[in-house]
Design an enzyme around this catalytic site. Structure first.
Site, PDB file in Angstrom:
ATOM      1  N   ASP A  15     -62.426  -8.170 -53.660  1.00 57.50           N
ATOM      2  CA  ASP A  15     -63.302  -8.196 -54.821  1.00 57.50           C
ATOM      3  C   ASP A  15     -62.736  -7.199 -55.841  1.00 57.50           C
ATOM      4  OD1 ASP A  15     -65.772  -8.408 -56.413  1.00 57.50           O
ATOM      5  OD2 ASP A  15     -66.117  -6.361 -55.695  1.00 57.50           O
ATOM      6  N   ARG A  46     -74.715  -2.968 -64.906  1.00 55.60           N
ATOM      7  CA  ARG A  46     -74.194  -3.605 -63.710  1.00 55.60           C
ATOM      8  C   ARG A  46     -75.266  -4.454 -63.011  1.00 55.60           C
ATOM      9  NH1 ARG A  46     -70.069  -5.933 -61.066  1.00 55.60           N
ATOM     10  NH2 ARG A  46     -70.077  -5.502 -58.843  1.00 55.60           N
ATOM     11  N   SER A 122     -62.602 -12.792 -57.711  1.00 51.52           N
ATOM     12  CA  SER A 122     -63.583 -12.080 -58.534  1.00 51.52           C
ATOM     13  C   SER A 122     -64.357 -12.993 -59.463  1.00 51.52           C
ATOM     14  CB  SER A 122     -62.826 -11.035 -59.376  1.00 51.52           C
ATOM     15  OG  SER A 122     -63.621 -10.521 -60.421  1.00 51.52           O
ATOM     16  N   ASN A 123     -65.553 -12.532 -59.840  1.00 53.04           N
ATOM     17  CA  ASN A 123     -66.335 -13.198 -60.882  1.00 53.04           C
ATOM     18  C   ASN A 123     -65.649 -13.134 -62.251  1.00 53.04           C
ATOM     19  OD1 ASN A 123     -68.599 -14.089 -59.437  1.00 53.04           O
ATOM     20  ND2 ASN A 123     -69.774 -12.214 -59.795  1.00 53.04           N
TER      21      ASN A 123
END
Lengths: 243, 243
Positions: A15, A46, A122-123
């Protein structure tokens, strides 16, 4: 859950945000403008960023992570009543230049030297990920930098974790996934990957499917946990616990 | 966003937790045991409860809200280092006996007297919802108490909001959905319902699709906002803003 040795790992997949790269480093770098609220801003930013990814995913309303990150920042600034000209743009630019955690470069280089394949999952958008990888000088470390944009839905949708197997052409059990985001670590395990939860923040365990294979405090413990027994720990006389 | 009059509303559909029923009332009622941390526990419990619904929804790992609520409570107690025999069971039982917000009974009875159809649409299980409705003496108020268990996925999946239309046999534009959970209000609007966001907690607006039709501070403003012009506000000489 404790640190255990994982056999047969051919690739480590990381990640990005919170695991390799420190998302707090953006608000910290702008703390001269934000003031003492910088940590609160960072937390709220976040928290909302993740919430928006989940809400959009579940409602089938995908937008890319750059947009969602900006929208979450707008919410956080608005909530804290911060309205300074140029600050939004400054923070978004800082998000492209996040620092990596201290142990990251050495850990990745050691794994690479031992022949481990390395990837990011990852996003983040491809452009966001290219920027942070470049900023930390890690361009030549990764075999693949994978973005959820390839599947059009955010973590923890199973299609995201499946992407790692597809693109690396490996069985899920040959991949060790690393995340400091507990929900991400648990969800990757539920999708069949082997997982070490990098519990940087000393959190208690989650109560969702399924439990990671082990837990490490930071990434420096990773090479020993996945090294080949032939050239690694057993040759040095250690007896790691087997799964 | 401000309070506006909505024409042609045939039914008001309410979110349960946070909108009709005060989830903080559980931890408050056990504050003799929890101590000054009761608010922190309540916040963490609620935050994790929602997070788990989104994560399970996006990962297609549904479990019912009773289980998720218990798992979120375990996380919250564990995080705060609270480990008192029987406290988990006490809090879970209190969750079945949440108090309603002060304006709720009168508001619902007024709407009912005006011929408005009333329903609940909630993540809660049928048993959980029956318990809180009974505890507040609201058994004879609702035409329908709808649980996401009928569709097997949590909010904000569009199937949840569609359930209200199906079960009430009404077009989405004939339904006014009420939620104090901003993400729920925005998501219901994105699914086609008309929506008033009951912004009890004075939050800033969300940055997700799509913007509710209006915003009220608590439910006492609802009857005027949806009353029929013939027998309602216009007959009394008022001129509500039309959409």
């Amino acid at each position: 859950m404790s640190t255990q040795h994982l056999d047969g790992i051919k690739a480590c997949v990381f990640d990005a945000y919170g695991t390799l790269f420190d998302f707090n480093s953006a608000a910290l770098a702008a703390s001269d403008e934000i003031g003492e609220n910088w940590q609160r801003l960072s937390e709220l930013w976040r928290q909302k960023q993740l919430q928006y990814t989940w809400l959009r995913g579940l409602a089938s309303r995908h937008a890319d992570f750059w947009q969602v990150t900006g929208e979450a920042l707008d919410f956080a600034l608005n909530t804290l009543g911060i309205d300074r000209p140029g600050l939004r743009e400054r923070l978004m630019d800082l998000y492209l230049h996040l620092g990596c955690y201290p142990e990251v470069p050495e850990t990745l280089h050691r794994l690479q030297a031992e022949g481990m394949r390395l990837a990011i999952l990852s996003n983040g958008t491809p452009a966001m990920l290219a920027a942070v990888v470049h900023h930390s000088g890690l361009e030549n470390v990764f075999d693949a930098v994978l973005s959820v944009e390839e599947v059009g839905v955010f973590k923890p949708h199973p299609a995201v974790y499946a992407l790692a197997c597809e693109r690396l052409q490996l069985a899920p059990t040959a991949i060790c996934f690393l995340s400091s985001n507990a929900w991400d670590a648990y969800s990757a395990k539920a999708s069949g990957l082997r997982v070490l939860w990098c519990n940087r923040f000393g959190q208690v365990r989650e109560r969702i499917p399924e439990t990671p294979d082990g837990e490490i405090k930071d990434l420096s413990a990773l090479p020993d946990a996945v090294s080949s027994p032939v050239c690694g720990r057993e040759a040095m006389g250690e007896s790691p616990t087997r799964l």
